[in-house]
Design a protein around this motif. Sequence first.
Motif, PDB file in Angstrom:
ATOM      1  N   VAL A   8      19.059   1.315 -21.076  1.00 40.45           N
ATOM      2  CA  VAL A   8      18.233   2.395 -20.527  1.00 40.45           C
ATOM      3  C   VAL A   8      17.499   1.833 -19.308  1.00 40.45           C
ATOM      4  CG1 VAL A   8      16.364   4.027 -20.971  1.00 40.45           C
ATOM      5  CG2 VAL A   8      17.927   3.369 -22.830  1.00 40.45           C
ATOM      6  N   LEU A   9      17.661   2.487 -18.159  1.00 41.42           N
ATOM      7  CA  LEU A   9      17.071   2.033 -16.910  1.00 41.42           C
ATOM      8  C   LEU A   9      15.987   2.998 -16.442  1.00 41.42           C
ATOM      9  CD1 LEU A   9      20.373   1.194 -14.953  1.00 41.42           C
ATOM     10  CD2 LEU A   9      19.187  -0.197 -16.659  1.00 41.42           C
ATOM     11  N   PHE A  10      14.786   2.487 -16.262  1.00 40.27           N
ATOM     12  CA  PHE A  10      13.684   3.285 -15.705  1.00 40.27           C
ATOM     13  C   PHE A  10      13.530   2.935 -14.229  1.00 40.27           C
ATOM     14  CE2 PHE A  10      12.697   3.709 -20.142  1.00 40.27           C
ATOM     15  CZ  PHE A  10      12.019   4.917 -20.254  1.00 40.27           C
ATOM     16  N   ALA A  11      13.734   3.910 -13.346  1.00 40.43           N
ATOM     17  CA  ALA A  11      13.456   3.739 -11.916  1.00 40.43           C
ATOM     18  C   ALA A  11      12.055   4.283 -11.661  1.00 40.43           C
ATOM     19  CB  ALA A  11      14.483   4.481 -11.078  1.00 40.43           C
ATOM     20  N   VAL A  12      11.107   3.389 -11.429  1.00 40.67           N
ATOM     21  CA  VAL A  12       9.701   3.776 -11.303  1.00 40.67           C
ATOM     22  C   VAL A  12       9.398   4.020  -9.825  1.00 40.67           C
ATOM     23  CG1 VAL A  12       7.322   3.163 -11.836  1.00 40.67           C
ATOM     24  CG2 VAL A  12       9.192   2.347 -13.302  1.00 40.67           C
ATOM     25  N   THR A  13       9.396   5.279  -9.428  1.00 44.86           N
ATOM     26  CA  THR A  13       9.172   5.627  -8.024  1.00 44.86           C
ATOM     27  C   THR A  13       7.685   5.578  -7.672  1.00 44.86           C
ATOM     28  OG1 THR A  13       9.144   7.980  -8.581  1.00 44.86           O
ATOM     29  CG2 THR A  13      11.256   7.032  -7.940  1.00 44.86           C
ATOM     30  N   SER A  14       7.398   5.551  -6.385  1.00 44.21           N
ATOM     31  CA  SER A  14       6.020   5.374  -5.882  1.00 44.21           C
ATOM     32  C   SER A  14       5.389   4.123  -6.482  1.00 44.21           C
ATOM     33  CB  SER A  14       5.153   6.600  -6.184  1.00 44.21           C
ATOM     34  OG  SER A  14       5.608   7.730  -5.493  1.00 44.21           O
ATOM     35  N   ALA A  15       6.192   3.079  -6.630  1.00 42.35           N
ATOM     36  CA  ALA A  15       5.698   1.853  -7.258  1.00 42.35           C
ATOM     37  C   ALA A  15       4.648   1.155  -6.408  1.00 42.35           C
ATOM     38  CB  ALA A  15       6.870   0.904  -7.532  1.00 42.35           C
ATOM     39  N   ASN A  16       4.640   1.428  -5.113  1.00 42.76           N
ATOM     40  CA  ASN A  16       3.656   0.819  -4.223  1.00 42.76           C
ATOM     41  C   ASN A  16       2.401   1.658  -4.066  1.00 42.76           C
ATOM     42  OD1 ASN A  16       5.249   2.755  -2.885  1.00 42.76           O
ATOM     43  ND2 ASN A  16       4.805   1.879  -0.875  1.00 42.76           N
ATOM     44  N   HIS A  17       2.288   2.732  -4.824  1.00 38.40           N
ATOM     45  CA  HIS A  17       1.115   3.608  -4.747  1.00 38.40           C
ATOM     46  C   HIS A  17       0.306   3.504  -6.040  1.00 38.40           C
ATOM     47  CE1 HIS A  17       2.865   6.554  -1.530  1.00 38.40           C
ATOM     48  NE2 HIS A  17       2.920   5.291  -1.160  1.00 38.40           N
ATOM     49  N   SER A  18      -0.997   3.613  -5.908  1.00 40.62           N
ATOM     50  CA  SER A  18      -1.876   3.647  -7.081  1.00 40.62           C
ATOM     51  C   SER A  18      -3.231   4.186  -6.663  1.00 40.62           C
ATOM     52  CB  SER A  18      -2.035   2.245  -7.690  1.00 40.62           C
ATOM     53  OG  SER A  18      -2.700   1.376  -6.792  1.00 40.62           O
ATOM     54  N   ASN A  19      -4.062   4.456  -7.660  1.00 36.20           N
ATOM     55  CA  ASN A  19      -5.445   4.863  -7.422  1.00 36.20           C
ATOM     56  C   ASN A  19      -5.562   6.177  -6.656  1.00 36.20           C
ATOM     57  OD1 ASN A  19      -8.155   4.098  -8.021  1.00 36.20           O
ATOM     58  ND2 ASN A  19      -8.482   3.689  -5.858  1.00 36.20           N
TER      59      ASN A  19
END
Length: 530
Positions: free
Chosen positions: A48-59
């Motif tokens: 199972v592969l999770f592609a976590v988009t907007s990985a460079n965004h937070s807060n």
Amino acid sequence: MYLLIPGRHQLLTQFQFEYIQRLLQNGLQNEKDVFGKPTGITKKIEAVLFAVTSANHSNTRRNPLPFYLRAITIEAFGNALSAPTYMYGIDDVGQVPNFAAYTLKRIHHDSEGLFQCTPENTVVICSTPVLNMYHDLGFTILPAELKDMATWQHHTPMPWDVVEQIAKSDQWQTDPYVQTHMHPAAFNVWQKYKRGEKVQMLFRDAMISSDGDLTETRDYNVYVRQMDDIAEMKYHDTAQFIQPGRIGDIGCAVGSWIKLACKDERLRESDFYGIEVSRYLYVLCQQRKENGEFANPFVFFSQKNAVTGLVFEPNSMNTIHTSSLTHEIESYGSRNDLLQFIQNRYDELAPGGVWVNRDVVGPDNKDRIVHLWLNDSDGDNTDPFKVYADKQEFAAYISGLSTYARFLRFARDFRHKEGYVLKYSTTTINKKNYVITSLHDAMEFLSRKDYTDNWQSEMHETFCFWDFSEWKTHLQTAGFTIHPSSKAFTNEWIVNNRWKGKAALFTTKNGIPEPLDYPVTTMFLIGVKA
């Protein structure tokens, strides 16, 4: 066979777990895709592969969790599944039509060739319009929560529905809706790292966009260049007032002021804290730190909004610096926001600490009616109200208008979305044309008329709402003593390079225009906490 699940994955649900686990246990052969057709796939699911988009965004409201917290959640979530789970961070690259292809290439690269996802070896689980991009590449799409592609209705809450419930729930940890739908792996991370409280703060913040910016119309390439160009002047103007120790720069942009302060031998033992609300600028600050651009290693940056609460511990700061910031709070927030900001700064300072605020300021006697002469021969007067979709074309058009035509455009655009109406009339005296308006509105125009590269953004901002005496009064109300070096002054560079030959102010006596000096433009306001 692989399952690929693209998404921001700010939160994982109990439904997602049960859905994936069922696929792992029962296989894909009898599963129906988003079009209601059985997949007929007989191959066993191996990962199972999770592609976590907007990985460079937070807060931000859109991405409240940093990638590492999302990764912790997925790891715990995956440990309970009956197949290996992998996750890969996919940075935001803006609105691109081939984002799905970009995601697949990133997974192949970041997995060092372990996973090369193709329609023959991968099934995508997606229940948002993103699925169309993968369908166009030939992938089989499983619907998960999706009930109807025509209406995008879902038969069970989406992860973001749970996030929004947390944002409005006073006791989110015990909220029945949250407990029913949130997977324990996500709940544990949100509780341990106090993400619920963070989300509630972000969602309450009406000033900041969902992606963490004050305005969505600002050209940051232009803005950053302007900040760097004048950083040395701003530091020279404020250096003498800085108290060594804990030094904070709120609205630090790309850290230019802190960079110069780090070179000041007098401040070599100080710690520096840069606060920036814009995600874009905060990222640039972090990059500069990683590049080793700050002489002092004790430099720390945070992405926070200083309006909604304290950004430093009470009574902890020796110096707080702000530059070209406080007018933005009035512009994009409210008067109450600005008053709260002033009080917050007082509360954060240690006794003897100073708040150095450099910003624009309104003229004295700002409500008086004046005659404003504007040059109508230094550019085009044909049509000051043209509309352009392209920013560069629009900037070139505004730059080509005469000063008079630019005023006409300004009068229509200035804070129009905020409901402001700039009142003016025109007259001719001795064959010379004048605009009759308040000194306040005349100075709003003169202070902004040359910001053609960022015209649309600048039209939201007000500079002249308080004169210098009003500024001092509001700081004193919050508890500050005003340092005697505080002053308001006229920026002579602006006068010589932007106003002379372009605009002039007059009053009238017996119907005859009499020249007025150009008013103040800038203030240094130093508040001291006794």
